[in-house]
Design a protein around this motif. Sequence first.
Motif, PDB file in Angstrom:
ATOM      1  N   GLU A  86      42.111  36.047  38.308  1.00  0.00           N
ATOM      2  CA  GLU A  86      43.324  36.586  37.689  1.00  0.00           C
ATOM      3  C   GLU A  86      43.134  38.015  37.193  1.00  0.00           C
ATOM      4  O   GLU A  86      44.105  38.751  37.020  1.00  0.00           O
ATOM      5  CB  GLU A  86      43.785  35.675  36.538  1.00  0.00           C
ATOM      6  CG  GLU A  86      44.268  34.306  36.994  1.00  0.00           C
ATOM      7  CD  GLU A  86      45.357  34.411  38.050  1.00  0.00           C
ATOM      8  OE1 GLU A  86      46.339  35.140  37.810  1.00  0.00           O
ATOM      9  OE2 GLU A  86      45.207  33.765  39.115  1.00  0.00           O
ATOM     10  N   ARG A  87      41.876  38.403  36.949  1.00  0.00           N
ATOM     11  CA  ARG A  87      41.657  39.781  36.488  1.00  0.00           C
ATOM     12  C   ARG A  87      41.999  40.809  37.568  1.00  0.00           C
ATOM     13  O   ARG A  87      42.139  41.999  37.282  1.00  0.00           O
ATOM     14  CB  ARG A  87      40.216  39.972  36.013  1.00  0.00           C
ATOM     15  CG  ARG A  87      39.189  40.072  37.121  1.00  0.00           C
ATOM     16  CD  ARG A  87      37.839  40.552  36.643  1.00  0.00           C
ATOM     17  NE  ARG A  87      37.166  39.574  35.797  1.00  0.00           N
ATOM     18  CZ  ARG A  87      35.878  39.625  35.469  1.00  0.00           C
ATOM     19  NH1 ARG A  87      35.118  40.624  35.923  1.00  0.00           N
ATOM     20  NH2 ARG A  87      35.325  38.719  34.706  1.00  0.00           N
ATOM     21  N   GLU A  89      44.752  40.757  39.199  1.00  0.00           N
ATOM     22  CA  GLU A  89      46.205  40.938  39.197  1.00  0.00           C
ATOM     23  C   GLU A  89      46.566  42.384  38.879  1.00  0.00           C
ATOM     24  O   GLU A  89      46.001  42.995  37.976  1.00  0.00           O
ATOM     25  CB  GLU A  89      46.861  40.024  38.160  1.00  0.00           C
ATOM     26  CG  GLU A  89      47.020  38.586  38.607  1.00  0.00           C
ATOM     27  CD  GLU A  89      48.026  38.440  39.731  1.00  0.00           C
ATOM     28  OE1 GLU A  89      48.900  39.309  39.885  1.00  0.00           O
ATOM     29  OE2 GLU A  89      47.911  37.440  40.469  1.00  0.00           O
ATOM     30  N   GLY A  90      47.506  42.907  39.635  1.00  0.00           N
ATOM     31  CA  GLY A  90      47.985  44.269  39.376  1.00  0.00           C
ATOM     32  C   GLY A  90      47.311  45.326  40.227  1.00  0.00           C
ATOM     33  O   GLY A  90      47.801  46.461  40.307  1.00  0.00           O
ATOM     34  N   ASN A  97      47.332  44.596  48.205  1.00  0.00           N
ATOM     35  CA  ASN A  97      47.655  44.230  46.823  1.00  0.00           C
ATOM     36  C   ASN A  97      46.684  43.188  46.269  1.00  0.00           C
ATOM     37  O   ASN A  97      45.686  42.833  46.915  1.00  0.00           O
ATOM     38  CB  ASN A  97      49.106  43.750  46.721  1.00  0.00           C
ATOM     39  CG  ASN A  97      49.367  42.480  47.522  1.00  0.00           C
ATOM     40  OD1 ASN A  97      48.457  41.699  47.805  1.00  0.00           O
ATOM     41  ND2 ASN A  97      50.634  42.258  47.869  1.00  0.00           N
ATOM     42  N   SER A  98      46.971  42.695  45.086  1.00  0.00           N
ATOM     43  CA  SER A  98      46.053  41.789  44.409  1.00  0.00           C
ATOM     44  C   SER A  98      45.896  40.467  45.151  1.00  0.00           C
ATOM     45  O   SER A  98      44.815  39.853  45.119  1.00  0.00           O
ATOM     46  CB  SER A  98      46.515  41.540  42.977  1.00  0.00           C
ATOM     47  OG  SER A  98      47.827  41.030  42.934  1.00  0.00           O
ATOM     48  N   GLU A  99      46.937  40.005  45.836  1.00  0.00           N
ATOM     49  CA  GLU A  99      46.812  38.772  46.616  1.00  0.00           C
ATOM     50  C   GLU A  99      45.840  38.963  47.782  1.00  0.00           C
ATOM     51  O   GLU A  99      45.052  38.067  48.103  1.00  0.00           O
ATOM     52  CB  GLU A  99      48.188  38.314  47.115  1.00  0.00           C
ATOM     53  CG  GLU A  99      49.119  37.865  46.018  1.00  0.00           C
ATOM     54  CD  GLU A  99      48.522  36.771  45.140  1.00  0.00           C
ATOM     55  OE1 GLU A  99      47.983  35.789  45.719  1.00  0.00           O
ATOM     56  OE2 GLU A  99      48.559  36.900  43.902  1.00  0.00           O
ATOM     57  N   LYS A 102      42.304  39.056  46.257  1.00  0.00           N
ATOM     58  CA  LYS A 102      41.810  37.712  45.948  1.00  0.00           C
ATOM     59  C   LYS A 102      41.335  36.990  47.209  1.00  0.00           C
ATOM     60  O   LYS A 102      40.292  36.331  47.204  1.00  0.00           O
ATOM     61  CB  LYS A 102      42.909  36.895  45.267  1.00  0.00           C
ATOM     62  CG  LYS A 102      43.269  37.359  43.863  1.00  0.00           C
ATOM     63  CD  LYS A 102      44.449  36.542  43.327  1.00  0.00           C
ATOM     64  CE  LYS A 102      44.946  37.078  42.015  1.00  0.00           C
ATOM     65  NZ  LYS A 102      46.136  36.326  41.518  1.00  0.00           N
TER      66      LYS A 102
END
Length: 254
Positions: A86-87, A89-90, A97-99, A102
């Motif tokens: 979750e860190r 995110e953004g 992007n963050s997805e 991850k």
Amino acid sequence: MSENELKDFLDSKVLQYNTIDFVEPDPISVPHRYSLKEDVEIAGFLASTIAWGNRKMITKNGHRMMDLLGNSPYDFVMSHDEYQLERLEGFVHRTFNSEDFKYFIKALNHIYTNHGGLENIFNIYQTEDSLQLAIHEFNKIFFEIPHRERTKKHVADPSKGSVAKRINMCLRWFVRNDNTGVDLGIWKNISPSKLSCPLDVHSGNVARKLGLLDRKQNDGKALAELDTSLRFLDPIDPVKYDFALFGLGIFEGF
């Protein structure tokens, strides 16, 4: 100019730009932060993945990626949990992007856990004179686990005509040892002679002006043509000329 004059000209440009001063403003400065082989690999792969657009912003965001991974990319990849993801995110760099970020962490965990790491994949699938098949196989392995379709655009596949510019640049970093402190040379079982030039708009335009490339569009066929030209100039270390093409295009507006 003659072939000898062209080689002398390009060799002089390699000497001009393949120096330690190249590192700090470039995305290669991201893997240069580390000494552990796996940290270097993961940092280099992630930084090269976002290497399109403004060079300064690429480098800045590459370092930000490492900060989000607690400056221990291999440890984060191997020991993260969903809460720690979750860190991320953004985070965003253009369309990455963050997805996507991850997923890359999960895919890298899969590669180091089940496939012996990044280097092992490229070692296994290298051919006699190229790493393009290895890039294709790497793409398949990278997306073996469940993923979003949108994320696939961030890992190139030469079998679909891509020049795979960012992965070829990353491979240059890992395979080539230039003895000047720029390229990292951490992979010892792949010959630099098999590397392909990270072909993009700038290097392509310079290559055409110098007569190294005739094909108009930057695709897999153009990459093969440029590889042939550069390997003729130096069959042992052809991608050293990436520094010459980059410098002439970006710094000299050639």
